[in-house]
Design a protein around this motif. Structure first.
Motif, PDB file in Angstrom:
ATOM      1  N   ARG A  22       0.856  -1.186   0.000  1.00 22.14           N
ATOM      2  CA  ARG A  22       0.000   0.000   0.000  1.00 22.14           C
ATOM      3  C   ARG A  22       0.893   1.238   0.000  1.00 22.14           C
ATOM      4  O   ARG A  22       2.035   1.201   0.469  1.00 22.14           O
ATOM      5  CB  ARG A  22      -0.937   0.026   1.208  1.00 22.14           C
ATOM      6  N   PRO A  23       0.391   2.350  -0.540  1.00 22.05           N
ATOM      7  CA  PRO A  23       1.192   3.583  -0.532  1.00 22.05           C
ATOM      8  C   PRO A  23       1.460   4.033   0.896  1.00 22.05           C
ATOM      9  O   PRO A  23       0.625   3.883   1.789  1.00 22.05           O
ATOM     10  CB  PRO A  23       0.301   4.590  -1.267  1.00 22.05           C
ATOM     11  N   MET A  24       2.652   4.608   1.102  1.00 16.49           N
ATOM     12  CA  MET A  24       3.035   5.119   2.413  1.00 16.49           C
ATOM     13  C   MET A  24       3.303   6.614   2.319  1.00 16.49           C
ATOM     14  O   MET A  24       3.908   7.083   1.358  1.00 16.49           O
ATOM     15  CB  MET A  24       4.301   4.423   2.921  1.00 16.49           C
ATOM     16  N   VAL A  25       2.833   7.350   3.329  1.00 12.59           N
ATOM     17  CA  VAL A  25       3.162   8.758   3.489  1.00 12.59           C
ATOM     18  C   VAL A  25       3.596   8.945   4.941  1.00 12.59           C
ATOM     19  O   VAL A  25       2.803   8.749   5.865  1.00 12.59           O
ATOM     20  CB  VAL A  25       1.971   9.680   3.168  1.00 12.59           C
ATOM     21  N   MET A  26       4.857   9.283   5.130  1.00  9.30           N
ATOM     22  CA  MET A  26       5.381   9.383   6.486  1.00  9.30           C
ATOM     23  C   MET A  26       4.626  10.442   7.301  1.00  9.30           C
ATOM     24  O   MET A  26       4.443  11.568   6.843  1.00  9.30           O
ATOM     25  CB  MET A  26       6.879   9.719   6.470  1.00  9.30           C
ATOM     26  N   LEU A  27       4.190  10.046   8.501  1.00  6.16           N
ATOM     27  CA  LEU A  27       3.535  10.917   9.476  1.00  6.16           C
ATOM     28  C   LEU A  27       2.202  11.482   8.975  1.00  6.16           C
ATOM     29  O   LEU A  27       1.724  12.502   9.463  1.00  6.16           O
ATOM     30  CB  LEU A  27       4.474  12.057   9.908  1.00  6.16           C
ATOM     31  N   ALA A  31      -0.873  10.181   9.376  1.00  2.00           N
ATOM     32  CA  ALA A  31      -1.904  10.122  10.413  1.00  2.00           C
ATOM     33  C   ALA A  31      -1.663  11.175  11.482  1.00  2.00           C
ATOM     34  O   ALA A  31      -2.611  11.800  11.983  1.00  2.00           O
ATOM     35  CB  ALA A  31      -1.932   8.728  11.040  1.00  2.00           C
ATOM     36  N   PHE A  32      -0.397  11.404  11.834  1.00  2.00           N
ATOM     37  CA  PHE A  32      -0.078  12.435  12.823  1.00  2.00           C
ATOM     38  C   PHE A  32      -0.503  13.809  12.326  1.00  2.00           C
ATOM     39  O   PHE A  32      -1.110  14.587  13.062  1.00  2.00           O
ATOM     40  CB  PHE A  32       1.420  12.416  13.125  1.00  2.00           C
ATOM     41  N   ARG A  33      -0.218  14.123  11.103  1.00  2.00           N
ATOM     42  CA  ARG A  33      -0.597  15.427  10.569  1.00  2.00           C
ATOM     43  C   ARG A  33      -2.115  15.603  10.592  1.00  2.00           C
ATOM     44  O   ARG A  33      -2.618  16.686  10.916  1.00  2.00           O
ATOM     45  CB  ARG A  33      -0.085  15.587   9.142  1.00  2.00           C
ATOM     46  N   ALA A  34      -2.834  14.544  10.224  1.00  2.00           N
ATOM     47  CA  ALA A  34      -4.287  14.645  10.134  1.00  2.00           C
ATOM     48  C   ALA A  34      -4.936  14.859  11.487  1.00  2.00           C
ATOM     49  O   ALA A  34      -5.935  15.587  11.594  1.00  2.00           O
ATOM     50  CB  ALA A  34      -4.844  13.385   9.469  1.00  2.00           C
ATOM     51  N   ASP A  35      -4.407  14.234  12.542  1.00  2.00           N
ATOM     52  CA  ASP A  35      -5.060  14.332  13.853  1.00  2.00           C
ATOM     53  C   ASP A  35      -4.034  14.030  14.934  1.00  2.00           C
ATOM     54  O   ASP A  35      -3.784  12.869  15.264  1.00  2.00           O
ATOM     55  CB  ASP A  35      -6.224  13.348  13.934  1.00  2.00           C
ATOM     56  N   PRO A  57      -0.854  10.839  18.224  1.00  2.00           N
ATOM     57  CA  PRO A  57       0.269  11.656  18.693  1.00  2.00           C
ATOM     58  C   PRO A  57       1.592  10.926  18.516  1.00  2.00           C
ATOM     59  O   PRO A  57       1.646   9.699  18.412  1.00  2.00           O
ATOM     60  CB  PRO A  57      -0.047  11.854  20.178  1.00  2.00           C
ATOM     61  N   LEU A  58       2.673  11.692  18.481  1.00  2.00           N
ATOM     62  CA  LEU A  58       4.007  11.105  18.502  1.00  2.00           C
ATOM     63  C   LEU A  58       4.353  10.691  19.920  1.00  2.00           C
ATOM     64  O   LEU A  58       3.811  11.227  20.896  1.00  2.00           O
ATOM     65  CB  LEU A  58       5.030  12.121  17.986  1.00  2.00           C
TER      66      LEU A  58
END
Length: 766
Positions: free
Chosen positions: A560-565, A567-571, A576-577
């Motif tokens: 599947r495509p990956m975009v680093m962080l 989910a964190f950016r979205a919410d 959280p980190l």
């Protein structure tokens, strides 16, 4: 039915001729297979195998601690396995009873084995834990500063590496790719635990074909191959943090920083901004200020900052940049710069910590929880940062700091090493030679008579990957491989597991170590555990027998495509980190609280210990880069015909700008001496405009080969020259890339290379 084997360099197919003789060929599904692993069966390697247990003559005749200065210089006596195992067990018991387990160092530093059960590091740690514990190491030479830093400001490196934005996503969305230190495809021939399909070259070329513009910043131009032109901005080594600060200054000064992202997803920007603006120290970090440090024209720096803000931009940094004094700073500053651009978590934007460092980054494959041999509990609390081994041996009891803690070096009497070659990985090898005399006993499991094996007291012959049953698996590499033996063990070589099982029996720890299982029993258990964990992720693996029959399981259906962080950016509240604030920490209260002058609470420029803008250039005017080789992994397979074909007159190539070579009267193929106050080595000149003036490049991995008469390293090993100090009091990471040298020559009559000669082997009571 095709048989397969897995290795650091990729998956290989096993072919057999009519007589049953095996050979290796590239994996049919690999778009860019590495040729390195095809040479694992070279006759030039076979002649260097350790065939029988061997004991250094003085140690055998006079006991532990005898004549340590002769390590590497005297014969070995070949003995029976029973004699060797008795000697090792007795010595472990002696040291344990006389000095405690904190006098035993469990050394194992090599590339992670593709076979997950016969993984030497796991095996030696499990064994030493079973007999009372050992002094361990933390982090890695490759990524010491980065591994220590990143959990405090974003996330642990393993987590970040597994979620790097995938190549297909960057081809679709990235407009500008800015690489600090390139994207060296030669390094990406490998992945820890084994490689599947090599994707870096394919990924870069696809991005270029889709119109992505590349900017390569650093002292080397040929470490970014996109199949198209890439802009090269020449910058002095070890100055990238200053350049990034100037880029950040332009973003701030011209209102281009994304203050909404900084407020929502980060903490501490205001504190860092006081340093950036000069409010704190009186020095604004302007492009003009940075230009005097980096050599990059101020106008180009300012223009690049504007271009980054105007486009979907991916910032990437090479691991080599944190292998330097103050190595934490370029990683921290890259994250800060990406945060100011505000594109972290967007498709094709943000940052990468080492695209090209290994094949892993940019993978779309699932993060498979592969087989892991449990190592038990270590009853010894003492440890060292991995690159501080010489400090530990030379200065027992001396204090050191690490990630805010205060510790003392243990007093090591016995080194037990399985997996790796410290006389490749470590810096300032002349210093390590002195430190290597401290232990009373050094024990090695080895397949080949490497420089480290020749400097041991007891050498036990170990099998290679091609001589064992195992399971090949690597995080996010997309395959599970049933690794069957390709050839019979050489001589009397044994699996590490069988060696440790025999020792554990002699020391009363057989049950703890083996749990009543042989190798096949462990393989079945580990595979069953992997099936259970994978099923919880929705990945169904075949039964063990079906897996063995198939030889290979592909996981590509789960890509599947990956975009680093993302989910964190979205919410941030939902994802959280795991930092103290739950956000990206541009200023870290925790790190600031450690009170370390060489690693404050936010990214800063600190003048390196050795660099082209500092003192010492009158005597040593060239900056040495010691990078990874093209034709081997570290020092592995250096004796193969493929590796030696890349040398000139048996020596590694020294890449030097034509004008620097001309000023010294040097031509291609000349043998020269590269030197500084730490040591001298010989190499063969290769003029190249791909390195900037004032810089030379010498690949690591040539087997250490000092001339006993002069001390000059003859083979071209740059680690006789590199700096053996911690990156900072925070990480204590490797500082190999902070190194000034001079070059002289040509050498009229260079001595012969002896790195691949066997030691004198004497017959013993077998």
């Amino acid at each position: 039915m095709t048989a397969y084997t897995a290795s650091h360099w990729g998956i290989y197919e096993v072919a057999r001729d009519a007589a049953g003789q095996a050979s290796l060929r590239s994996f049919a599904d690999d778009p860019d297979p590495s040729p390195i692993g095809l040479h694992q069966m070279d006759a030039s390697l076979a002649r260097l195998r350790v065939l029988r247990p061997a004991v250094r003559q003085s140690w055998l005749e006079k006991g532990p601690g005898a004549a340590p200065e002769l390590r590497g210089r005297e014969p070995f006596v070949e003995v029976s396995w029973e004699t060797a195992l008795d000697l090792v067990a007795a010595e472990l018991l002696r040291v344990r009873e006389a000095h405690g387990n904190s006098a035993i160092f469990g050394g194992s530093y090599g590339w992670s084995s593709a076979g997950r059960f016969h993984h030497a590091q796991s095996q030696v740690h499990r064994f030493l834990n079973a007999v009372g514990g050992y002094v361990r190491h933390m982090d890695s030479y490759s990524l010491g500063a980065g591994r220590a830093l990143m959990p405090h400001i974003v996330a642990p490196m393993d987590e970040l590496m597994a979620q790097h934005t995938s190549w297909h996503v960057m081809a679709e969305h990235t407009q500008l790719f800015v690489a600090f230190g390139g994207v060296p495809a030669k390094n990406a021939q490998i992945s820890a635990g084994g490689t599947g399909r090599h994707r870096v070259r394919e990924g870069l070329h696809r991005m270029a074909a889709r119109g992505v513009r590349f900017v390569n910043i650093g002292p080397v131009h040929d470490n970014l191959d996109t199949g198209a032109e890439a802009e090269w901005i020449q910058a002095r080594p070890n100055t990238d943090t200053a350049l990034m600060l100037a880029l950040a200054w332009v973003l701030r000064e011209e209102g281009l920083a994304d203050r909404g992202f900084l407020a929502r997803c980060c903490t501490g920007y205001e504190r860092f901004e006081r340093y950036l603006s000069g409010e704190e120290d009186g020095q604004p970090k302007t492009p003009e200020w940075a230009g005097a440090i980096t050599g990059v024209p101020a106008a180009r720096t300012a223009a690049l900052a504007r271009e980054m803000a105007a486009h979907r931009t991916m910032l990437n940094i090479s691991w080599s940049l944190q292998r330097a004094t103050y190595g934490e700073q370029p990683f921290w500053m890259l994250v800060t710069l990406a945060a100011m651009l505000g594109q972290i978590g967007l498709p094709g934007g943000g940052f990468g910590l080492g695209y090209g460092a290994t094949n892993l980054m940019g993978s779309p494959h699932p993060r498979l929880p592969g087989p892991t041999l449990p190592q038990g509990r270590n009853a010894v609390r003492d440890f060292i940062p991995v690159s501080r081994i010489a400090d530990m041996l030379l200065h027992p009891g001396a204090p050191f700091t690490y990630v805010g803690g205060h510790y003392a070096y243990p007093d090591i009497r016995l080194v037990y090493w399985a997996g790796g070659n410290p006389f490749h990985h470590h810096q300032d090898l002349n210093r390590l030679e002195r430190a290597w005399r401290k232990p009373e006993t050094i024990i090695f499991h080895e397949q080949y008579w490497t420089p480290a094996a020749k400097r041991a007291d007891i050498v036990l012959p170990a099998t290679t990957t091609l001589e064992r049953n195992d399971i090949g698996s690597s995080t996010k590499e997309g395959y599970l491989v049933a690794m069957r033996p390709v050839s019979a063990p050489a001589g009397e070589a044994r699996d590490d597991y069988d060696i440790f099982a025999a020792l554990a029996a002699r020391m009363g720890a057989a049950g703890t170590y083996t749990e009543g299982l042989d190798s096949e029993g462990w393989l079945r258990r580990l595979y069953a555990e992997t099936r259970q964990k994978s099923a919880r992720q929705g990945i169904d693996l075949p039964e063990y027998e079906a897996f063995q029959e198939a030889g290979l399981v592909s996981l590509s259906a789960h890509d599947r495509p990956m975009v680093m962080l993302e989910a964190f950016r979205a919410d941030q509240a939902e994802s959280p980190l795991n930092t103290p604030s739950g956000r990206i920490e541009i200023f870290s209260e925790r790190i600031a609280g450690f009170g370390l002058p060489d690693c404050p609470g936010y990214p800063v420029w600190r003048e390196p210990a050795e660099w082209l803008g500092g003192p010492g250039t009158d005597r040593h005017p060239l900056h040495l880069l010691s990078d990874q080789p093209v034709r081997r992994l570290h020092s592995q397979l250096d004796a193969s015909g493929y590796s030696t074909a890349g040398k000139v007159r048996g020596r590694e190539l020294l890449y030097i700008h034509p004008e620097d070579a001309g000023a010294r009267g040097l031509a291609d193929g000349d043998i020269v001496e590269v030197f500084n106050d730490r040591g001298r080595c010989q190499a063969a000149v290769q003029r190249s405009a791909q390195v900037m003036r004032g810089v030379v490049r010498l690949n690591t991995g040539a087997w250490y080969d000092p001339d006993p008469a002069t001390g000059v390293e003859k083979h071209g090993n740059p680690n006789v020259l590199t700096l053996d100090v911690g990156a900072s009091g925070f990480s204590q990471g490797c500082s190999a890339q902070t190194c000034l040298v001079e070059v002289s020559g040509p050498v009229a009559d260079p001595p012969p290379i002896t790195a691949f000669e066997l030691p004198d082997l004497l017959p013993g009571n077998r």
